[in-house]
Design a protein around this motif. Structure first.
Motif, PDB file in Angstrom:
ATOM      1  N   ARG A   1      21.536  20.523  -4.106  1.00 49.34           N
ATOM      2  CA  ARG A   1      22.611  21.498  -4.037  1.00 49.34           C
ATOM      3  C   ARG A   1      22.079  22.799  -4.624  1.00 49.34           C
ATOM      4  N   ILE A   2      22.898  23.858  -4.567  1.00 51.97           N
ATOM      5  CA  ILE A   2      22.526  25.084  -5.268  1.00 51.97           C
ATOM      6  C   ILE A   2      22.387  24.764  -6.749  1.00 51.97           C
ATOM      7  N   LEU A   3      21.272  25.172  -7.322  1.00 52.11           N
ATOM      8  CA  LEU A   3      20.992  24.844  -8.712  1.00 52.11           C
ATOM      9  C   LEU A   3      21.646  25.859  -9.646  1.00 52.11           C
ATOM     10  N   THR A   4      21.987  25.392 -10.814  1.00 45.27           N
ATOM     11  CA  THR A   4      22.462  26.246 -11.897  1.00 45.27           C
ATOM     12  C   THR A   4      21.487  26.122 -13.066  1.00 45.27           C
ATOM     13  N   PRO A   5      21.485  27.084 -13.995  1.00 49.15           N
ATOM     14  CA  PRO A   5      20.537  27.003 -15.113  1.00 49.15           C
ATOM     15  C   PRO A   5      20.622  25.713 -15.922  1.00 49.15           C
ATOM     16  N   SER A   6      21.784  25.083 -15.963  1.00 45.92           N
ATOM     17  CA  SER A   6      21.916  23.859 -16.749  1.00 45.92           C
ATOM     18  C   SER A   6      21.158  22.686 -16.140  1.00 45.92           C
ATOM     19  N   MET A   7      20.748  22.810 -14.888  1.00 41.98           N
ATOM     20  CA  MET A   7      20.069  21.712 -14.200  1.00 41.98           C
ATOM     21  C   MET A   7      18.549  21.794 -14.316  1.00 41.98           C
TER      22      MET A   7
ATOM     23  N   THR B   1      32.764  23.541  -2.968  1.00 41.81           N
ATOM     24  CA  THR B   1      32.796  23.878  -4.388  1.00 41.81           C
ATOM     25  C   THR B   1      31.418  24.203  -4.947  1.00 41.81           C
ATOM     26  N   THR B   2      30.335  23.817  -4.260  1.00 43.81           N
ATOM     27  CA  THR B   2      28.988  24.165  -4.719  1.00 43.81           C
ATOM     28  C   THR B   2      28.584  25.558  -4.268  1.00 43.81           C
ATOM     29  N   GLY B   3      29.364  26.170  -3.375  1.00 42.54           N
ATOM     30  CA  GLY B   3      29.057  27.501  -2.887  1.00 42.54           C
ATOM     31  C   GLY B   3      28.355  27.536  -1.557  1.00 42.54           C
ATOM     32  N   THR B   4      28.089  26.389  -0.955  1.00 42.32           N
ATOM     33  CA  THR B   4      27.373  26.345   0.310  1.00 42.32           C
ATOM     34  C   THR B   4      28.325  26.112   1.473  1.00 42.32           C
ATOM     35  N   PHE B   5      27.871  26.489   2.670  1.00 44.15           N
ATOM     36  CA  PHE B   5      28.682  26.366   3.868  1.00 44.15           C
ATOM     37  C   PHE B   5      28.359  25.051   4.571  1.00 44.15           C
ATOM     38  N   HIS B   6      29.369  24.204   4.689  1.00 42.78           N
ATOM     39  CA  HIS B   6      29.220  22.904   5.325  1.00 42.78           C
ATOM     40  C   HIS B   6      30.067  22.838   6.596  1.00 42.78           C
ATOM     41  N   LEU B   7      29.659  21.945   7.492  1.00 45.98           N
ATOM     42  CA  LEU B   7      30.358  21.779   8.753  1.00 45.98           C
ATOM     43  C   LEU B   7      31.712  21.121   8.536  1.00 45.98           C
ATOM     44  N   GLN B   8      32.685  21.580   9.280  1.00 49.88           N
ATOM     45  CA  GLN B   8      34.016  20.998   9.256  1.00 49.88           C
ATOM     46  C   GLN B   8      34.232  20.152  10.504  1.00 49.88           C
ATOM     47  N   SER B   9      35.209  19.275  10.434  1.00 52.35           N
ATOM     48  CA  SER B   9      35.517  18.418  11.568  1.00 52.35           C
ATOM     49  C   SER B   9      35.813  19.266  12.802  1.00 52.35           C
TER      50      SER B   9
END
Length: 699
Positions: free
Chosen positions: A445-451, A394-402
């Motif tokens: 995580r990937i940053l957004t302008p609100s952060m 949901t953050t837009g990044t690619f994570h490892l799966q089982s």
């Protein structure tokens, strides 16, 4: 008696410190300058909201203390606007000055700290300074530049330029949570967004950290971030939609890890002994550009040359859907690169994994995983072709799966690869790519302008229960002895009670949810079907697992009943372990054929943002206390951040200081007050957002 004496001394010291401060509100720049000239440690000078035209610089040479800085602030953030031809000029011997909350629209090249300044801070400001020149120039050491917005530059010069004194670059800077937005392309050189140093400083070590900054739409020239210094850590920054490149241009021994490169020309590397790891590259062209040197500084070439990259580690990065991945361009009479170690990267997509023009002397290629691309210049023993099983969360990044072949790929070595792109610590065995599968708290995580920037929320939001079945995970199930298929298992998590899961037959069944990231479920809900009575579950167990092999019971229920159709019941549990898989084992229903559910929801205590995992107070122990002079300060839970530790005497004067750097795992700092007089001292520990003060008594 000793305890009472210590308490009395503490109260007296605090009383002295509190009575020396003053707060002054001014309504003109002349009154502001006068208040600054007469400021004492601890004073707060407030400029009332409004627009002020400066015809000369606002000069600051005063000295605060660590306990009592001199704060110069706008009445409200961005409420006081300074325009004209003058700006804040902080010059030696100024120290412990805070500039907060202004909007600067004056001419460029007017906001600066000079050589010999120290421990000053620009925070919560907007820099939108027109004309040629830098928006902010920093020289001196131990400065902090945080939560500022640098925006809308359409002229020569940099948003932020770091300088030094003589041949020494500024040291121990902390540049974090700034927003760099909209730098228009120019013709000419010297238009970087962030320029850290110059060639003349490049052989000096800065020991500074640049972290959690967001760069968007910055295209001043071909170099967007240009590092011309040694020993700089750049981590957890997001670089998105910038047509210019991140370049290690001059200098050695920099660490670049945990950064997010999205739709940019990636990173270009010159110099020696750099560590490039745990970075996430997507839609870049190229992702990683190994420089082809035209000189060798160690052999006497000028500092202005493109220093041949030697002994650079490029490892444990994730590269997905880039036009080109790892490259080195050709160069007439180029020296290429030597002893580059390219290891355990995940490279998925693109025309080739690597294109190397050379010369390329004594490289190491090891353990790289490539998929949907050709190996190119990677030799046969340096890679495997396999699906790395990465998926976007949901953050837009690619994570490892089982089941990913990347999990546990490196069983030894690489002790300098300490963190992954989520800010989680890496321990052996190391997973290939930027993601280390872990249940530890995610701090990046990937940053957004609100952060980031002047309006970002610096107060950690309250943790709240979040429905993790809304995070894009996968639900599966087993329903043996069925006489008709299950009615749409995914409907169990579709937030629609009109749809249902139905299993025909009386034997045991289970449904399983695979979350995109591990989470510690402390609550779950079940909603009964809304049509046929008697098919709701009666006995079940909720289990958690991180490998689908070993399952741990979290909650068990028996003889449950649902009094009406479509009824939602809540269940809480004391689980504190973050699992990626959750399984609901239903062992019986309430007497009728089959089991029917309308919804299953899993809730975990999660933070409102990535910073919310931080404590409001930095956890600190000071011992032995009292002390005869030697004592330790221990951080009981170092969260992969930089921390500044300062020791103050009873009058608030600094007597010792150190920094626990971002990439250190060290939890302790040692101090020696043997030569100092007896009495009460104070230890301040700050992570930039939160501060803890502890007292220590010296006999």
């Amino acid at each position: 008696m000793r305890k009472k004496l210590r308490s009395l001394l503490l109260l007296c010291c605090l009383a002295v410190m509190q009575t020396t401060t003053a707060q002054t509100t001014v309504t003109s720049l002349s009154a502001l300058q006068s208040a600054i000239n007469n400021a004492s440690p601890g004073d707060v000078i407030i400029l009332a909201n409004g627009t002020y035209t400066a015809s000369t610089d606002i000069s600051i040479t005063k000295q605060g203390t660590a306990a009592q800085p001199i704060t110069i602030k706008a009445q409200s953030v961005a409420g006081a606007i300074i325009t004209g031809t003058g700006g804040f000029n902080i010059s030696s011997p100024a120290r412990y000055i805070v500039v907060q909350g202004f909007k600067f629209t004056h001419s460029a090249n007017k906001a600066k700290t000079g050589s010999g300044t120290s421990f000053c801070r620009f925070t919560r400001n907007i820099f939108e300074t027109p004309g040629n020149g830098e928006n902010l120039t920093i020289a001196g050491s131990h400065h902090e530049i945080d939560y500022n917005t640098f925006q809308h530059k359409n002229a020569l010069g940099r948003f932020l330029a770091i300088r030094g004194s003589g041949s020494q670059i500024a040291e121990s800077l902390w540049i974090h949570h700034n927003y760099f937005l909209d730098q228009q392309p120019q013709s000419g050189n010297g238009i970087e967004t962030l320029q850290f140093g110059l060639s003349g400083y490049s052989m000096s070590s800065s020991n500074s950290t640049v972290e959690y900054n967001l760069f968007e739409q910055c295209a001043g020239e071909n170099e967007m971030i240009s590092v011309k210094a040694s020993a700089v850590t750049l981590r957890y920054n997001t670089i998105r939609d910038c047509p210019a490149q991140f370049t290690l241009r001059h200098g050695n021994k920099c660490k670049v890890y945990g950064n997010y490169f999205i739709n940019t020309p990636g990173i270009r590397i010159f110099g020696d002994d750099h560590f490039i790891y745990s970075n996430h590259f997507e839609s870049c062209n190229p992702a990683i550009n190994i420089g082809n040197g035209d000189g060798e500084v160690a052999d006497g070439s000028p500092l202005t040359c493109h220093d041949r990259p030697d002994r650079v580690l490029i490892a444990f990065n994730t590269l997905v859907n880039n036009t080109s991945n790892i490259t080195q361009s050709g160069r007439s009479n180029g020296l290429g690169a030597t002893y580059t170690n390219v290891a355990y990267n995940i490279i998925q997509g693109g025309s080739t994994a690597a294109q190397i023009a050379g010369p390329y002397t004594n490289p190491t290629w090891k353990g790289n995983i490539i998929y949907n691309t050709s190996a190119g210049a990677i030799p046969g023993g340096g890679y495997v072709t396999a699906n790395p099983q990465v998926a976007r969360d949901t953050t837009g990044t690619f994570h490892l799966q089982s089941g990913s072949p990347a999990i546990g790929a490196a069983t030894s070595g690489y002790t300098d690869v300490k963190f992954d792109m989520d800010g989680q610590s890496r321990t052996l065995p190391l997973d290939a790519g930027a993601d280390q599968v872990s249940t530890a708290a995610v701090t990046a995580r990937i940053l957004t302008p609100s952060m980031v920037g002047h309006n970002a929320n610096s107060t950690p939001p309250v943790n709240q229960l979040v429905d993790i079945t809304d995070n894009g995970g996968v639900i599966t199930g087993q329903y043996p002895n069925t006489t008709k298929p299950a009615e749409d298992i995914p409907s169990l998590i579709d937030n629609n009670t009109a749809t249902k899961y139905f299993r025909s037959g009386r034997t045991a069944l289970w449904v399983q949810y695979k979350s995109t990231t591990p989470a510690a479920v402390t609550k779950y809900t079940l909603t009964s079907g809304n049509d046929v009575p008697g098919r709701d579950p009666k006995n079940w167990t909720l289990q958690g697992s991180n490998d689908t092999i070993t399952w741990t019971s979290i909650d068990s229920r028996s003889n449950e009943t649902f009094a009406s159709r479509g009824l939602t019941k809540n269940y809480t549990c004391t689980n504190t372990t973050a699992y990626r898989y959750y399984r609901l084992n239903i062992t019986s229903n309430n007497g009728d054929t089959g089991t029917q559910l309308a919804e299953w929801e899993l809730f975990a205590l999660q933070a409102g943002s990535m910073m919310a995992t931080l404590d409001k107070e930095v956890p600190v122990n000071v011992y032995p206390n009292p002390t005869t002079g030697l004592f330790k300060v221990r951080l009981t839970d170092k969260k992969n951040k930089s921390y500044r530790l300062i020791v103050l005497d009873a009058k608030g004067h600094q007597v010792a200081a150190t920094v626990l750097a971002a990439d250190q795992t060290t939890l302790e700092a040692n101090f020696n007050l043997t030569a100092m007089p007896g009495g009460m001292y104070f230890v301040q520990v700050s992570d930039g957002l939160h501060q803890t003060t502890r007292s220590v008594f010296k006999y």
